[in-house]
Design an enzyme around this catalytic site. Structure first.
Site, PDB file in Angstrom:
ATOM      1  CG  ASP A 119      27.050 -18.668 -30.900  1.00  0.00           C
ATOM      2  OD1 ASP A 119      27.802 -19.269 -30.152  1.00  0.00           O
ATOM      3  OD2 ASP A 119      26.727 -17.498 -30.412  1.00  0.00           O
ATOM      4  CB  SER A 120      30.940 -20.325 -34.552  1.00  0.00           C
ATOM      5  OG  SER A 120      31.031 -18.803 -34.862  1.00  0.00           O
ATOM      6  CG  ASP A 291      19.626 -17.367 -32.528  1.00  0.00           C
ATOM      7  OD1 ASP A 291      20.126 -16.664 -31.739  1.00  0.00           O
ATOM      8  OD2 ASP A 291      20.166 -17.453 -33.685  1.00  0.00           O
ATOM      9  CB  CYS A 338      -1.379 -12.388 -23.793  1.00  0.00           C
ATOM     10  SG  CYS A 338       0.223 -13.473 -23.522  1.00  0.00           S
ATOM     11  CB  CYS A 340       2.012 -15.766 -21.225  1.00  0.00           C
ATOM     12  SG  CYS A 340       2.131 -13.930 -20.341  1.00  0.00           S
ATOM     13  CB  CYS A 343      -1.184 -11.909 -20.020  1.00  0.00           C
ATOM     14  SG  CYS A 343      -0.128 -10.586 -20.795  1.00  0.00           S
ATOM     15  CG  HIS A 369       4.232 -10.899 -22.230  1.00  0.00           C
ATOM     16  ND1 HIS A 369       2.860 -11.166 -22.678  1.00  0.00           N
ATOM     17  CD2 HIS A 369       4.470  -9.866 -23.369  1.00  0.00           C
ATOM     18  CE1 HIS A 369       2.496 -10.534 -23.721  1.00  0.00           C
ATOM     19  NE2 HIS A 369       3.517  -9.831 -24.241  1.00  0.00           N
TER      20      HIS A 369
END
Lengths: 403, 403
Positions: A119-120, A291, A338, A340, A343, A369
């Site tokens: 980002d800036s 983002d 889920c 992941c 999980c 997660h």
């Protein structure tokens, strides 16, 4: 090409000596953006970068201080993260962008060999209340770390991002309170002047530069900003100043408007936005890049993202506050559906124990997660656009099954 | 078999009603210990447990609160960890051993399917200064969490460990200041009485129970303790009360003595000891099992374990304090010769940045390195015993090459 606003007062008064060389080459093949499929306004594309091709729409986890909090680069790769955002403001102050450049750049520094977005720094300067003075030349601010005074000009912000060596850099912009018309007019003027100077000073050919559209919730300002910014021939366009206090309806109306104003053949990046609902609404309005700190920040607060409301709980819909005593002996994973690592391996009871005991592993497992939740959702969104079922996926998401 | 000290005053006065059933079956096949090779007194063996075979000598990372700090179970597996220690005191207080039992036991709770070792909780009770009263029946203490009062008897400590379901449990013991003779005489008497009661109350056949030898640095007490504890037919023997204030010479002299007193055909566990030097010295004196918080605790302090002194630094020999400013732009990994993920991927400069910025990832990456350092060293020690080069490895370690 001369920008259409070249003759306006702003241009003449403020930046007479810094007329950008708009013939400065921006490699189109290096940052080629190819649309592969559309479904309404939703699009799937491939955005080529020096560190690999990005399938869009894409969600970028945020690595504020050159680390996505608690996550190793290989953790991120395993989750399917392809793009990571790092914060110019934070890295400029600590450890210093010059130091990072001397160590081979940000990719090498943080061990991430995929595409990086910076980002800036402007958002932090304006939001951390470290601001001392803003004028057409730039912003003067105090470090939140040691109170030292610093000055960000458009050129400085580009130079920092060139030192970091991100694949995608953005212009210095000013994010105004979205409902304040007068403020937005001034901030937009500064943002436009800074965009011209950023564009003019940017030299790193293996780095894409995105212009940022501002203008709050005001359609005429957004149109004016989109026209000005798109005239400067950036590689892509960022949409700033949304999800910072306006209503969801205003957010989506602005995105509708910008979908018409921004060129279809360049990637659009909606800055700082990252809930599941926002993904659906913004992708449906032609956004390609997102983002947000949400998944890792929620993890630090002990909250897990879930698709469905959790039965028999007082948890906010779609969020599970795992510190609640009701989970102390709960054998279920965060969410049954889920896939992941968290999980697949751990119960809510264990996660709650880690959080209550102050164990770092709890933050890490929740971050896994929450990041999986958003990255996996974006994969499903891409797949649905490719096979023409994006609307069905959106509907299914909006109407959770009875659970 | 009656223990040889069965007729002494302690036995008769204190535990008339709890004479252990020494015929109570301890499965010898379930916890078979097979020596594969020796090199002097150093030995390589295999200790069979319900959750897998342990190659010894083995180092157990410490998972105080059912997590080795910052590490997932798969991180530990990748590092080659085979045995993990969890703390009875901490888990009894939070989340509660009954709750863990209700969730299927500690293995399932923490997602670790390898062998687990639990301590007795005694060390924390005595060292956390939460102690209110100790007598021959047990210890009364206040929780360090909420000040609530609790009572640990030998039977209670066994019951807690049976609820946790560890593969290896230990008896309640009292760890006295090692140089205080009178204290050690009293503490040893209590430890012996408690060992009898622990042995008598232990029922879980799929859990090994180790007796603990105490006696400070006093050879006659250590001999007496070893004789008493070994008479109770435990599956293995733990050596307590070392590395708690005595000199290294006293530690090693005590280990020499115990190497002669403890049976060769049962595993020996040196509690709470885990530096590289200690590994070499204790393995050379017949020790098979180690545990220590050192690698993860050092990581939290920003220190990395290294084999060699770091040139041109003021770091303590073999330890790198990565917070030092001298590493701010240091492109080297922690140690060139190290093959861990952290050293393969990141520079000292990046690790220092993470530590200075307060990023959790720094603690995680240092924990990976420090655990790898000790686990890899133990692998090399095992290999050297198997191929008869343990002495050469010890010598090479003591004499760092010029670097």
């Amino acid at each position: 090409m001369r920008p259409p606003f070249f003759d306006n007062w702003l241009w003449q008064v403020i930046i007479p000596s810094t007329i950008p060389n708009l013939e400065c080459p921006i490699s189109t093949t290096m940052f080629e953006f190819t649309l592969q499929a559309t479904c309404g306004h939703a699009r799937v594309g491939v955005f080529r970068t020096p560190h690999g091709d990005l399938s869009t729409p894409v969600f970028a986890p945020v690595g504020t201080q050159a680390t996505v909090k608690t996550m190793t680069p290989r953790d991120l790769s395993e989750l399917g993260a392809t793009l990571v955002l790092a914060n110019t403001y934070h890295l400029y102050l600590r450890p210093g962008s010059g130091l990072i450049e001397g160590l081979g750049g940000l990719h090498r520094f943080m061990g991430w060999d995929g595409p990086l977005l910076t980002d800036s720094g402007g958002y932090q300067v304006f939001s951390l209340k470290t601001l001392r003075k803003v004028d057409i030349d730039g912003v003067t601010f105090r470090s939140h770390l040691d109170g030292s005074t610093h000055h960000f000009t458009p050129e400085k912000v580009i130079a920092i991002q060139e030192e970091l060596g991100s694949d995608i850099a953005v212009c210095l912009d000013e994010c105004a309170p979205p409902l304040d018309r007068a403020y937005n007019e001034e901030a937009m003027a500064r943002t436009h002047a800074w965009a011209v100077r950023c564009r003019a000073s940017h030299r790193r050919t293996e780095q894409a530069l995105f212009g940022i559209v501002q203008g709050g919730v005001f359609p005429d300002l957004r149109i004016e900003s989109a026209r000005f910014i798109t005239s400067l021939d950036f590689t892509g366009h960022a949409i700033g100043g949304l999800s910072v206090g306006e209503s969801k309806e205003q957010t989506y109306a602005t995105l509708d408007l910008l979908n018409d104003c921004l060129p279809q053949d360049k990637p659009r990046y909606l800055m700082g936005v990252g809930t599941a609902q926002d993904f659906f609404e913004a992708v449906a309005r032609g956004v390609d890049i997102f983002d947000c700190v949400l998944p890792t920040r929620l993890a630090r607060h002990g909250a897990a993202l879930t698709q469905y409301p959790i039965p028999n709980t007082q948890s906010q819909r779609g969020r599970l506050n795992l510190k609640n005593a009701q989970y102390a002996a709960d054998e279920a994973p965060i969410e049954d559906s889920c896939g992941c690592y968290t999980c697949r391996t751990f119960t809510r009871a264990y996660l709650r124990h880690l959080l209550v005991a102050g164990e770092i592993l709890g933050l890490h497992l929740l971050s896994i997660h929450n990041l999986h939740f958003l990255l996996d959702l974006m994969r499903r969104i891409r797949a649905s656009i490719l096979d023409g079922t994006f609307e069905q996926l959106t509907t299914a998401w909006r109407t959770p099954s009875d659970v």
